[in-house]
Motif scaffolding. Structure first.
Motif, PDB file in Angstrom:
ATOM      1  N   VAL A 176       0.836  -1.202   0.000  1.00 16.96           N
ATOM      2  CA  VAL A 176       0.000   0.000   0.000  1.00 16.96           C
ATOM      3  C   VAL A 176       0.872   1.254   0.000  1.00 16.96           C
ATOM      4  O   VAL A 176       0.642   2.186  -0.769  1.00 16.96           O
ATOM      5  N   LEU A 177       1.886   1.282   0.850  1.00 15.14           N
ATOM      6  CA  LEU A 177       2.748   2.466   0.945  1.00 15.14           C
ATOM      7  C   LEU A 177       3.518   2.713  -0.345  1.00 15.14           C
ATOM      8  O   LEU A 177       3.745   3.866  -0.727  1.00 15.14           O
ATOM      9  N   ARG A 178       3.911   1.667  -1.024  1.00 20.32           N
ATOM     10  CA  ARG A 178       4.632   1.830  -2.293  1.00 20.32           C
ATOM     11  C   ARG A 178       3.799   2.537  -3.358  1.00 20.32           C
ATOM     12  O   ARG A 178       4.330   2.992  -4.360  1.00 20.32           O
ATOM     13  N   GLN A 179       2.494   2.650  -3.136  1.00 22.25           N
ATOM     14  CA  GLN A 179       1.617   3.331  -4.085  1.00 22.25           C
ATOM     15  C   GLN A 179       1.345   4.791  -3.693  1.00 22.25           C
ATOM     16  O   GLN A 179       0.633   5.500  -4.404  1.00 22.25           O
ATOM     17  N   ALA A 180       1.913   5.237  -2.589  1.00 21.79           N
ATOM     18  CA  ALA A 180       1.699   6.619  -2.136  1.00 21.79           C
ATOM     19  C   ALA A 180       2.254   7.598  -3.162  1.00 21.79           C
ATOM     20  O   ALA A 180       3.220   7.300  -3.874  1.00 21.79           O
ATOM     21  N   GLU A 181       1.637   8.775  -3.205  1.00 20.37           N
ATOM     22  CA  GLU A 181       1.983   9.762  -4.228  1.00 20.37           C
ATOM     23  C   GLU A 181       2.737  10.974  -3.710  1.00 20.37           C
ATOM     24  O   GLU A 181       3.301  11.724  -4.493  1.00 20.37           O
ATOM     25  N   HIS A 182       2.722  11.204  -2.404  1.00 19.58           N
ATOM     26  CA  HIS A 182       3.369  12.389  -1.840  1.00 19.58           C
ATOM     27  C   HIS A 182       4.552  11.978  -0.969  1.00 19.58           C
ATOM     28  O   HIS A 182       4.573  10.881  -0.413  1.00 19.58           O
ATOM     29  N   PRO A 183       5.538  12.850  -0.808  1.00 22.76           N
ATOM     30  CA  PRO A 183       6.723  12.480  -0.029  1.00 22.76           C
ATOM     31  C   PRO A 183       6.516  12.372   1.481  1.00 22.76           C
ATOM     32  O   PRO A 183       7.301  11.731   2.160  1.00 22.76           O
ATOM     33  N   ARG A 184       5.452  12.975   2.024  1.00 21.62           N
ATOM     34  CA  ARG A 184       5.206  12.894   3.474  1.00 21.62           C
ATOM     35  C   ARG A 184       3.835  12.248   3.684  1.00 21.62           C
ATOM     36  O   ARG A 184       2.806  12.891   3.519  1.00 21.62           O
ATOM     37  N   VAL A 185       3.858  10.969   4.049  1.00 23.25           N
ATOM     38  CA  VAL A 185       2.644  10.156   4.112  1.00 23.25           C
ATOM     39  C   VAL A 185       2.392   9.672   5.529  1.00 23.25           C
ATOM     40  O   VAL A 185       3.308   9.222   6.220  1.00 23.25           O
ATOM     41  N   MET A 186       1.126   9.752   5.936  1.00 27.07           N
ATOM     42  CA  MET A 186       0.698   9.146   7.190  1.00 27.07           C
ATOM     43  C   MET A 186      -0.064   7.878   6.852  1.00 27.07           C
ATOM     44  O   MET A 186      -0.900   7.868   5.943  1.00 27.07           O
ATOM     45  N   LEU A 187       0.258   6.817   7.575  1.00 26.64           N
ATOM     46  CA  LEU A 187      -0.450   5.562   7.430  1.00 26.64           C
ATOM     47  C   LEU A 187      -1.033   5.195   8.788  1.00 26.64           C
ATOM     48  O   LEU A 187      -0.299   5.189   9.780  1.00 26.64           O
ATOM     49  N   ILE A 188      -2.340   4.918   8.840  1.00 25.43           N
ATOM     50  CA  ILE A 188      -3.012   4.570  10.094  1.00 25.43           C
ATOM     51  C   ILE A 188      -3.553   3.152   9.967  1.00 25.43           C
ATOM     52  O   ILE A 188      -4.347   2.859   9.073  1.00 25.43           O
ATOM     53  N   GLY A 189      -3.093   2.279  10.872  1.00 23.30           N
ATOM     54  CA  GLY A 189      -3.509   0.888  10.802  1.00 23.30           C
ATOM     55  C   GLY A 189      -3.639   0.238  12.157  1.00 23.30           C
ATOM     56  O   GLY A 189      -3.854   0.906  13.168  1.00 23.30           O
ATOM     57  N   HIS A 190      -3.470  -1.070  12.166  1.00 20.66           N
ATOM     58  CA  HIS A 190      -3.744  -1.917  13.325  1.00 20.66           C
ATOM     59  C   HIS A 190      -2.554  -2.822  13.644  1.00 20.66           C
ATOM     60  O   HIS A 190      -1.782  -3.171  12.763  1.00 20.66           O
ATOM     61  N   ASN A 191      -2.491  -3.246  14.889  1.00 23.07           N
ATOM     62  CA  ASN A 191      -1.559  -4.308  15.264  1.00 23.07           C
ATOM     63  C   ASN A 191      -2.217  -5.646  14.997  1.00 23.07           C
ATOM     64  O   ASN A 191      -3.447  -5.723  14.999  1.00 23.07           O
ATOM     65  N   PRO A 192      -1.459  -6.682  14.733  1.00 22.83           N
ATOM     66  CA  PRO A 192      -0.006  -6.768  14.842  1.00 22.83           C
ATOM     67  C   PRO A 192       0.762  -6.252  13.625  1.00 22.83           C
ATOM     68  O   PRO A 192       1.976  -6.101  13.673  1.00 22.83           O
ATOM     69  N   GLY A 193       0.062  -5.953  12.523  1.00 27.64           N
ATOM     70  CA  GLY A 193       0.734  -5.546  11.296  1.00 27.64           C
ATOM     71  C   GLY A 193       1.549  -4.275  11.399  1.00 27.64           C
ATOM     72  O   GLY A 193       2.666  -4.201  10.893  1.00 27.64           O
ATOM     73  N   VAL A 194       1.005  -3.260  12.072  1.00 30.05           N
ATOM     74  CA  VAL A 194       1.727  -1.982  12.184  1.00 30.05           C
ATOM     75  C   VAL A 194       3.026  -2.161  12.964  1.00 30.05           C
ATOM     76  O   VAL A 194       4.074  -1.662  12.551  1.00 30.05           O
ATOM     77  N   ALA A 195       2.978  -2.874  14.070  1.00 33.57           N
ATOM     78  CA  ALA A 195       4.203  -3.100  14.861  1.00 33.57           C
ATOM     79  C   ALA A 195       5.221  -3.898  14.064  1.00 33.57           C
ATOM     80  O   ALA A 195       6.411  -3.557  14.042  1.00 33.57           O
ATOM     81  N   ALA A 196       4.775  -4.944  13.384  1.00 32.51           N
ATOM     82  CA  ALA A 196       5.690  -5.756  12.576  1.00 32.51           C
ATOM     83  C   ALA A 196       6.303  -4.913  11.462  1.00 32.51           C
ATOM     84  O   ALA A 196       7.513  -4.990  11.199  1.00 32.51           O
ATOM     85  N   PHE A 197       5.489  -4.091  10.816  1.00 30.34           N
ATOM     86  CA  PHE A 197       5.990  -3.225   9.749  1.00 30.34           C
ATOM     87  C   PHE A 197       7.012  -2.235  10.291  1.00 30.34           C
ATOM     88  O   PHE A 197       8.085  -2.060   9.706  1.00 30.34           O
ATOM     89  N   ALA A 198       6.696  -1.603  11.420  1.00 25.04           N
ATOM     90  CA  ALA A 198       7.619  -0.622  12.016  1.00 25.04           C
ATOM     91  C   ALA A 198       8.973  -1.253  12.315  1.00 25.04           C
ATOM     92  O   ALA A 198      10.018  -0.660  12.043  1.00 25.04           O
ATOM     93  N   HIS A 199       8.960  -2.444  12.858  1.00 22.46           N
ATOM     94  CA  HIS A 199      10.217  -3.120  13.205  1.00 22.46           C
ATOM     95  C   HIS A 199      11.023  -3.523  11.979  1.00 22.46           C
ATOM     96  O   HIS A 199      12.248  -3.582  12.037  1.00 22.46           O
ATOM     97  N   THR A 200      10.341  -3.782  10.891  1.00 21.81           N
ATOM     98  CA  THR A 200      11.013  -4.290   9.700  1.00 21.81           C
ATOM     99  C   THR A 200      11.457  -3.196   8.745  1.00 21.81           C
ATOM    100  O   THR A 200      12.419  -3.361   8.011  1.00 21.81           O
ATOM    101  N   VAL A 201      10.775  -2.055   8.762  1.00 20.57           N
ATOM    102  CA  VAL A 201      11.072  -1.022   7.771  1.00 20.57           C
ATOM    103  C   VAL A 201      12.215  -0.094   8.196  1.00 20.57           C
ATOM    104  O   VAL A 201      12.867   0.510   7.351  1.00 20.57           O
ATOM    105  N   VAL A 202      12.486   0.032   9.497  1.00 19.74           N
ATOM    106  CA  VAL A 202      13.603   0.878   9.938  1.00 19.74           C
ATOM    107  C   VAL A 202      14.848   0.025  10.163  1.00 19.74           C
ATOM    108  O   VAL A 202      14.756  -1.146  10.557  1.00 19.74           O
ATOM    109  N   ALA A 203      15.997   0.624   9.913  1.00 19.73           N
ATOM    110  CA  ALA A 203      17.258  -0.099  10.103  1.00 19.73           C
ATOM    111  C   ALA A 203      17.548  -0.331  11.580  1.00 19.73           C
ATOM    112  O   ALA A 203      18.046  -1.392  11.962  1.00 19.73           O
ATOM    113  N   HIS A 204      17.217   0.659  12.404  1.00 22.08           N
ATOM    114  CA  HIS A 204      17.448   0.568  13.843  1.00 22.08           C
ATOM    115  C   HIS A 204      16.240   1.160  14.565  1.00 22.08           C
ATOM    116  O   HIS A 204      15.815   2.273  14.246  1.00 22.08           O
TER     117      HIS A 204
END
Length: 165
Positions: free
Chosen positions: A90-118
């Motif tokens: 879904v995020l790969r389809q965003a059109e603007h450089p500053r995007v807010m994504l609002i979702g649910h756990n457990p997906g949001v937590a898993a995504f947060a942990h995986t998308v940042v390097a640290h």
């Protein structure tokens, strides 16, 4: 160029309702206090989104509305209880450089942990409680180029801190 993600888990929802489905659960009183606090924090820190992509669930819709921010918003069923892989799609389809994504756990937590390097040095990042918000920057010019572990955590907060609870 840099793309910035504002990743928010919906605010605290009510469990003691007679709604017909999980998708229709509203925010509870604490959630209704938390969402405006998140919006104020985003304005105060200069992290106002240019585009919002949110789950179509009522609690995500109410979270966005109570933040009192101005940006075009798209509510999508694809983010309702989405996996981290679906969030990435879904995020790969965003059109603007500053995007807010609002979702649910457990997906949001898993995504947060995986998308940042640290991960940020915050005690609540691991469980990503309701209303938790991560600001992450990516050295890309287009969201279609987003890859795992490529983000830099810039900031992170939870509503209890913002409300002094």
């Amino acid at each position: 160029m840099t793309c910035t993600l504002i990743l928010t888990r919906h605010a605290k929802s009510a469990w003691d309702t007679n709604v017909p489905s999980d998708h229709a659960r509203p925010l509870n009183k604490r959630g209704r206090r938390s969402a405006p606090a998140i919006g104020a924090w985003l304005r105060d820190t200069g992290h106002v989104p240019e585009q919002v992509i949110a789950s179509s669930a009522l609690r995500a819709r109410e979270t966005w509305e109570l933040m009192d921010l101005e940006a075009p918003v798209a509510f999508t069923e694809r983010l309702y209880m989405a996996s981290s892989d679906m969030i990435l799609k879904v995020l790969r389809q965003a059109e603007h450089p500053r995007v807010m994504l609002i979702g649910h756990n457990p997906g949001v937590a898993a995504f947060a942990h995986t998308v940042v390097a640290h991960p940020p040095g915050h005690a609540r990042f691991d469980d990503f409680p309701t209303g938790a918000t991560l600001i992450a920057e990516f050295a890309i010019s287009n969201w279609a180029d987003l890859t795992w572990s490529s983000g830099t955590a810039v900031d992170f907060t939870v509503p209890r801190e913002l409300l002094g609870e």
